[in-house]
Design a protein around this motif. Sequence first.
Motif, short mmCIF file in Angstrom:
data_model
loop_
_atom_site.label_atom_id
_atom_site.label_comp_id
_atom_site.label_asym_id
_atom_site.label_seq_id
_atom_site.Cartn_x
_atom_site.Cartn_y
_atom_site.Cartn_z
N ALA A 26 28.03 40.83 37.46
CA ALA A 26 29.06 41.86 37.38
C ALA A 26 29.91 41.93 38.63
N THR A 27 29.46 41.35 39.73
CA THR A 27 30.22 41.44 40.98
C THR A 27 31.36 40.43 40.98
N ARG A 28 32.35 40.72 41.81
CA ARG A 28 33.41 39.76 42.03
C ARG A 28 33.89 39.94 43.46
N ILE A 29 34.35 38.85 44.01
CA ILE A 29 34.78 38.84 45.40
C ILE A 29 36.28 38.59 45.41
N ARG A 30 37.01 39.45 46.11
CA ARG A 30 38.46 39.30 46.21
C ARG A 30 38.83 38.98 47.65
N GLY B 270 29.17 34.17 51.95
CA GLY B 270 27.82 34.12 52.50
C GLY B 270 26.95 35.28 52.05
N GLN B 271 27.53 36.48 51.96
CA GLN B 271 26.76 37.64 51.50
C GLN B 271 26.32 37.49 50.05
N ALA B 272 27.11 36.75 49.28
CA ALA B 272 26.74 36.53 47.88
C ALA B 272 25.82 35.33 47.73
N GLY B 273 25.58 34.59 48.81
CA GLY B 273 24.69 33.44 48.77
C GLY B 273 25.32 32.21 48.15
N LEU B 274 26.64 32.11 48.19
CA LEU B 274 27.34 30.98 47.59
C LEU B 274 27.59 29.89 48.63
N ILE C 190 47.52 33.28 48.88
CA ILE C 190 47.04 33.18 47.51
C ILE C 190 45.88 34.15 47.32
N PRO C 191 46.05 35.19 46.48
CA PRO C 191 44.91 36.05 46.16
C PRO C 191 43.93 35.29 45.25
N VAL C 192 42.66 35.39 45.57
CA VAL C 192 41.62 34.68 44.81
C VAL C 192 40.55 35.68 44.41
N VAL C 193 40.13 35.59 43.14
CA VAL C 193 39.01 36.40 42.65
C VAL C 193 37.88 35.44 42.33
N ILE C 194 36.76 35.61 43.02
CA ILE C 194 35.61 34.71 42.87
C ILE C 194 34.53 35.43 42.08
N PHE C 195 34.04 34.77 41.03
CA PHE C 195 32.99 35.34 40.18
C PHE C 195 31.69 34.56 40.40
N PRO C 196 30.75 35.13 41.18
CA PRO C 196 29.47 34.43 41.38
C PRO C 196 28.59 34.52 40.13
N THR C 197 27.79 33.48 39.92
CA THR C 197 26.83 33.49 38.82
C THR C 197 25.43 33.63 39.39
N PRO C 198 24.46 34.01 38.57
CA PRO C 198 23.10 34.22 39.09
C PRO C 198 22.46 32.96 39.71
N ASP C 199 22.90 31.77 39.31
CA ASP C 199 22.31 30.54 39.84
C ASP C 199 23.04 30.05 41.10
N LYS D 198 26.14 29.65 41.78
CA LYS D 198 27.37 28.90 41.58
C LYS D 198 28.48 29.92 41.40
N PHE D 199 29.70 29.46 41.23
CA PHE D 199 30.81 30.40 41.13
C PHE D 199 31.95 29.78 40.33
N THR D 200 32.79 30.64 39.86
CA THR D 200 34.09 30.27 39.31
C THR D 200 35.11 31.15 40.01
N TYR D 201 36.33 30.70 40.07
CA TYR D 201 37.34 31.53 40.72
C TYR D 201 38.68 31.38 40.02
N VAL D 202 39.51 32.41 40.19
CA VAL D 202 40.84 32.46 39.61
C VAL D 202 41.83 32.69 40.74
N MET D 203 42.85 31.86 40.79
CA MET D 203 43.90 32.04 41.78
C MET D 203 45.06 32.78 41.13
N LYS D 204 45.56 33.79 41.81
CA LYS D 204 46.68 34.58 41.31
C LYS D 204 47.96 34.12 42.00
N THR D 205 49.09 34.70 41.58
CA THR D 205 50.35 34.40 42.26
C THR D 205 50.39 35.18 43.56
N PRO D 206 51.20 34.73 44.51
CA PRO D 206 51.29 35.46 45.79
C PRO D 206 51.73 36.91 45.58
N PRO D 207 51.46 37.79 46.54
CA PRO D 207 51.83 39.20 46.39
C PRO D 207 53.34 39.37 46.24
#
Length: 150
Positions: free
Chosen positions: A9-13, A32-36, A58-67, A69-78
């Motif tokens: 459920a967490t995400r890193i911005r 590092g706090q998420a262990g990725l 580039i704003p980035v939203v990182i979605f960590p998984t329980p194992d 690993k991670f996926t991330y989405v890059m947004k357009t600049p502000p």
Amino acid sequence: MSKAVKAAATRIRVVINAGQAKPAPPVGPALGQAGLKIMDFCKDFNAKTADIKPDVPIPVVIFPTPDKKFTYVMKTPPASYFIKKAAGLESGSQKPGHDVAGTISLKHIYEIALAKQADVPHIPLKSVCKSLVGTCRAMGVAVVARPEEA
């Protein structure tokens, strides 16, 4: 809530300049706090943004998984980045509402709105334009009807 559900459920911005992700702050501590694996993210992000100018945030939203690993989405600049570039400014006004730092035309607003709508496809273009005009007002940038008035 279990650890697996909480981690999913967490995400890193973070906001990172294109091609400049490195294990130093803000990327290192956040991942590092998420262990990725920080270096995996840095290498992948830098490879994907290699063709973009280095000073573009580039704003980035990182979605960590329980194992771990991670996926991330890059947004357009502000929006403020686009507005400053269109007006040819380094920064907005020190006293918005009192001083005008620069001007841009409605054509610029429309072009920026087209780019920003990729992040929010469910919001009408007219609403995105109104939001950009409000951002201009907050930055001390005047919006004029025609480009020759700018």
